[in-house]
Design a protein around this motif. Structure first.
Motif, PDB file in Angstrom:
ATOM      1  N   MET A  70       0.802  -1.199   0.000  1.00 25.01           N
ATOM      2  CA  MET A  70       0.000   0.000   0.000  1.00 25.01           C
ATOM      3  C   MET A  70       0.847   1.265   0.000  1.00 25.01           C
ATOM      4  SD  MET A  70      -3.192   0.390   2.246  1.00 25.01           S
ATOM      5  CE  MET A  70      -4.619  -0.478   2.184  1.00 25.01           C
ATOM      6  N   VAL A  71       2.155   1.106  -0.024  1.00 20.04           N
ATOM      7  CA  VAL A  71       3.041   2.256   0.008  1.00 20.04           C
ATOM      8  C   VAL A  71       3.219   2.787  -1.400  1.00 20.04           C
ATOM      9  CG1 VAL A  71       5.354   3.027   0.586  1.00 20.04           C
ATOM     10  CG2 VAL A  71       4.211   1.379   2.035  1.00 20.04           C
ATOM     11  N   THR A  72       2.942   4.063  -1.574  1.00 20.24           N
ATOM     12  CA  THR A  72       3.101   4.697  -2.875  1.00 20.24           C
ATOM     13  C   THR A  72       4.413   5.461  -2.882  1.00 20.24           C
ATOM     14  OG1 THR A  72       1.128   5.785  -2.044  1.00 20.24           O
ATOM     15  CG2 THR A  72       1.213   5.374  -4.379  1.00 20.24           C
TER      16      THR A  72
ATOM     17  N   PRO B 232       0.285  -5.407   7.347  1.00 20.59           N
ATOM     18  CA  PRO B 232      -0.645  -4.603   6.541  1.00 20.59           C
ATOM     19  C   PRO B 232      -1.749  -5.466   5.938  1.00 20.59           C
ATOM     20  CG  PRO B 232       1.629  -4.125   5.955  1.00 20.59           C
ATOM     21  CD  PRO B 232       1.652  -5.307   6.871  1.00 20.59           C
ATOM     22  N   SER B 233      -2.957  -4.975   5.963  1.00 25.32           N
ATOM     23  CA  SER B 233      -4.111  -5.686   5.427  1.00 25.32           C
ATOM     24  C   SER B 233      -4.303  -5.324   3.958  1.00 25.32           C
ATOM     25  CB  SER B 233      -5.360  -5.311   6.220  1.00 25.32           C
ATOM     26  OG  SER B 233      -6.499  -5.865   5.628  1.00 25.32           O
ATOM     27  N   ARG B 234      -4.737  -6.290   3.188  1.00 19.02           N
ATOM     28  CA  ARG B 234      -5.015  -6.019   1.776  1.00 19.02           C
ATOM     29  C   ARG B 234      -6.384  -5.377   1.600  1.00 19.02           C
ATOM     30  NH1 ARG B 234      -0.924  -8.275  -0.893  1.00 19.02           N
ATOM     31  NH2 ARG B 234      -0.072 -10.254  -0.235  1.00 19.02           N
ATOM     32  N   ASP B 235      -7.253  -5.517   2.595  1.00 18.97           N
ATOM     33  CA  ASP B 235      -8.585  -4.924   2.539  1.00 18.97           C
ATOM     34  C   ASP B 235      -8.496  -3.429   2.805  1.00 18.97           C
ATOM     35  OD1 ASP B 235      -9.580  -7.478   2.203  1.00 18.97           O
ATOM     36  OD2 ASP B 235      -9.898  -7.773   4.363  1.00 18.97           O
ATOM     37  N   PRO B 236      -9.380  -2.647   2.204  1.00 19.91           N
ATOM     38  CA  PRO B 236      -9.379  -1.210   2.514  1.00 19.91           C
ATOM     39  C   PRO B 236      -9.777  -0.996   3.974  1.00 19.91           C
ATOM     40  CG  PRO B 236     -11.260  -1.785   1.138  1.00 19.91           C
ATOM     41  CD  PRO B 236     -10.406  -3.007   1.248  1.00 19.91           C
ATOM     42  N   PRO B 237      -9.207   0.017   4.628  1.00 13.70           N
ATOM     43  CA  PRO B 237      -9.513   0.235   6.035  1.00 13.70           C
ATOM     44  C   PRO B 237     -10.994   0.568   6.247  1.00 13.70           C
ATOM     45  CG  PRO B 237      -8.239   2.055   5.155  1.00 13.70           C
ATOM     46  CD  PRO B 237      -8.318   1.014   4.086  1.00 13.70           C
TER      47      PRO B 237
END
Length: 162
Positions: free
Chosen positions: A1-3, A27-32
């Motif tokens: 998720m790091v840009t 880190p979760s792959r699902d949106p928070p």
């Protein structure tokens, strides 16, 4: 998720990365999933006084996410929608705290601060771009203070358990 933007990470990405390291969370792959009604937003509107266009005015506001549109409609109704332009809106930990910090900062710079209105002195060449930079710097400083506080608390807890 790091840009990664042009070789450097944004402050938000670094902040999130440290959260995961500090609390040992993968880190979760699902949106928070967060409750949008508890998010506070802080914003700045550029205001044009039609009676004296040489005055440089800005209106600061804060509200919870569901109330942002209602707040903006109330402000637009009071000052006229065509006389205002939004230059800044970000979510923040405390809209009240950031508003107080912004008012104190501009008061110390000898600006006219009354309620939610900020007015630059008459002979100042300040424009909306410069105002946006100053507000963004204050916003980032607030975020760095929060980050520093969390790191301090984590280090205190770590001393007791490790």
């Amino acid at each position: 998720m790091v840009t990664v933007v042009s070789g450097t990470k944004s402050f938000d990405d670094v902040f999130e990365e440290h959260w995961h390291k500090i609390f040992c969370i993968t880190p979760s792959r699902d949106p928070p999933k967060c409750d949008p009604s508890v998010l506070e937003y802080f914003g700045v509107l550029s205001l044009t006084d039609i009676r004296s266009p040489d005055r440089k005015l800005w209106y600061i506001y804060y509200s919870k996410q569901p109330e942002v549109d209602e707040t903006l409609n109330r402000i637009f109704h009071k000052y006229g929608k065509k006389n205002m332009c939004e230059i800044f809106r970000k979510h923040t930990f405390s809209g009240v705290g950031l508003r107080a910090r912004v008012k104190a900062y501009f008061y110390d710079k000898k600006w006219h601060v009354k309620g939610n209105i900020l007015e630059a002195p008459a002979k100042t060449s300040c424009n909306s771009d410069q105002m946006l930079k100053m507000i963004t710097d204050l916003y980032n400083e607030e975020r760095r203070m929060l980050y520093g506080f969390l790191c301090m608390k984590h280090n205190g807890i770590r001393k007791h358990f490790y």
